[in-house]
Motif scaffolding. Sequence first.
Motif: not given
Length: 761
Positions: A286-289, A296-303, A323-328
């Motif tokens: 959660p800290q990273t996310c 950013f307004d639109a972040v998608a986290v893929l885990h 989505v602006q930023v995909v974190v995964g």
Amino acid sequence: MTSIQRNLFAETSTPWEEDDAADQLVAVVVFAGGPRGTFDYLVPDRLRGELRPGLRVQVPLGRGNRRVVGYCVNVRQGQSEYRRLKEIAALIDAVPLLSPAMLDLAHWIAERYLCPLGQVLETILPAGVRQQRGTRATAFIELADPSRVDVSALKLPAKQAAIVKCLTAAAEPVAREVLLRQAHCSSAPLKSLLDKGIVAQTTQRVRREIAQPEASLRQQPLVLNDAQQQALDAIHASLDDREHETVLLYGVTGSGKTEVYIQAIERVVSFGRQAIVLVPEISLTPQTCDRFRSRFDAVAVLHSHMSDAERHDHWARIAAGQVQVVVGARSAVFAPTPQLGLIVIDEEHESTFKQETAPRYHSRDVAIQRGSREGVPVVLGSATPALETWHEAAEGRYRRVDLPSRVMNRPLPRVRTIDLRLEQQNRQFRGAISQPLSQAIERTLDDGGQVILLLNRRGFSTHIQCPGCGEVVRCPSCDVSLTFYREVGKAVCHYCDFTASPPERCAACDFAGIRYSGFGTERLEGEVRRRYPSAPCLRMDADTMRRHGSHADALERFRRGDVRILLGTQMIAKGLDFPNVTLVGVVNADVALHLPDFRAAERTFQLIAQVAGRTGRGEQGGEVLVQTFSPEHPAVQAAVRHDYEAFAGGELPSRRRFGYPPAAALVRVVFRGSSEELVRTSSEEMAQRLRERAAAAEGDTRVLGPAPAPIARLRERYRYHLQLHGTRREQLADVVQSVSDRFEAAGDVEWIVDVDPVSML
Ligand code: ADP
Ligand code: ZN
């Protein structure tokens, strides 16, 4: 003369048949399972104009014309080398699930990792997307011929007229349920209209909306220090040029790399483009996310704990450009961003970026390929870069930017080794924690600080051994010793999960008095609780963190200070940023040092350097104590001095000497089967053919082995491996491909080809 001509053509095709063939539309199809290779199909006229590469299709296959699903990877006009083509039966998708750029990338992956294209495509597209999870089949109604419907002329009964009126007004297909509600009628009048052919029904899949997490509190950009600014400028330069470049952001732990990524992404987002951030799965906390969500307004986290429906939902939003930023983790490199602007790989040295099932891709290399195809920069961040990456930067193929110090000029923690050889002569030392480490723990607790203890081994004891004859209790299915878990009183195999009660007597010599040796985290936890009863402690390893969310909960308890001593495996060594941690203890630095793996020293260096980076992040500073039997080992020495460059400088020449990456490319072939004899002979047979091929190729490709793999038996199957190395990657690939394509192993022997292997066991 003419008749001869005709005869000649009859061998292949008549002239007019050839014209016909030139006009035909051929679809090239690959399959995920089933047969390898590409297959040509004829595109029937009704599908011309609709069929595009990237769509899935239903086609007849084999003698029985079984209907199977395949991927259309190319469509072309003209002839096929096959004469009688079967027709494509139907399309599965309305719009391609794979863009031309992703198809291209898939081709590259298939070639690089010697994996069938269909299998690559199946990996790029998440199962939830392929199966359209989280969608419902919904019936839509439309006017069969909108231009011809004149309601009054049709003289329809009132209810039917009402339906036609609604459809005329809507001007596009209306969901059946909605239509019936709007027209206030039952399904009977609709059925009449359908029967008369006035309206038509189609089915579309509609996505169920999935609730998005709430936006985090918005945070402003930090003011960068000079080094951070220079790093950002370098990334901006390639962003502005719209050119691909790989930037190695080499920054010590706590130097503020993430802030640099975020500000670079802010630029990307301001252009209306998207960014992908790859992090090791374990860092998807959660800290990273929150760090990304707060900017950013639109972040998608893929885990990996997502349901198929959730995954599909994210995928569709990403593909729609929402989505602006995909974190995964690893597979996020395939996120279908429509206008990619930047890819970031944090902790790029982590071995989890390598996939260990086919296609055995490395997301770092895939990301760089994708970046170069889409003309966008790729940023690799690490305090301890993989030697492959370091080498590329040294050769000038990547641009290197350094963050040599921590933010706010905080010093790196002081690291000291504790020589376990001396400690073990000390009669009082019986546990895992030496006297000097114990004193440091007490001091830290007295000062109100928190402690991290790293021990990269699970369980209570790592060996169950007979002191009489030395016999070690092994897994019946694998060639590994069993780990003892005291709390549940079981001996467990870490490779196949075999579980048994530990023997009371030695199976070999019947000696009663089995001994448990080798420390694991369960035993360490017991020792910590006994020695520091008033300090709440928490163990974090794959055994205690099985439940989804338990990792996040544990870190939250540590953050709040409810836990004073956090102990665990490498899980706790990575990425955590807790200012109150003022002591890190490495309980046994040698765990990975003697593994039969050419990266053993590199892994040891990385692990010590990374866990050391968990302390001294606040104003109170921090210190690190490393317990080891090999304090003079170069990897340990370099880690103690925070000297990556010294480590790399010492390690690279030996890689060169032995022909290992990054000095050469490496391919590993692993064989397995139920008969050791057949596994051995099959691997020898292949090695022989590989050698012949390699010799014919006249390059520097060499074959090593075969030999029993370090884990010589796994799940009741024997394992052998061989390695190919050489500086010419294409030659290696050709040699392996040409041999393995035709190779038939004996009995039930199977083999896998691992290009750029990470695991050597
Ligand atoms: P790294 O990823 O290099 O280990 P982080 O990006 O996690 O480092 O940064 C460490 C800490 O420093 C974070 O708490 C971050 O908010 C803070 N930080 C980063 N850049 C700055 C800056 N320019 N000024 C002040 N604090 C910063
Ligand atoms: Zn086993």
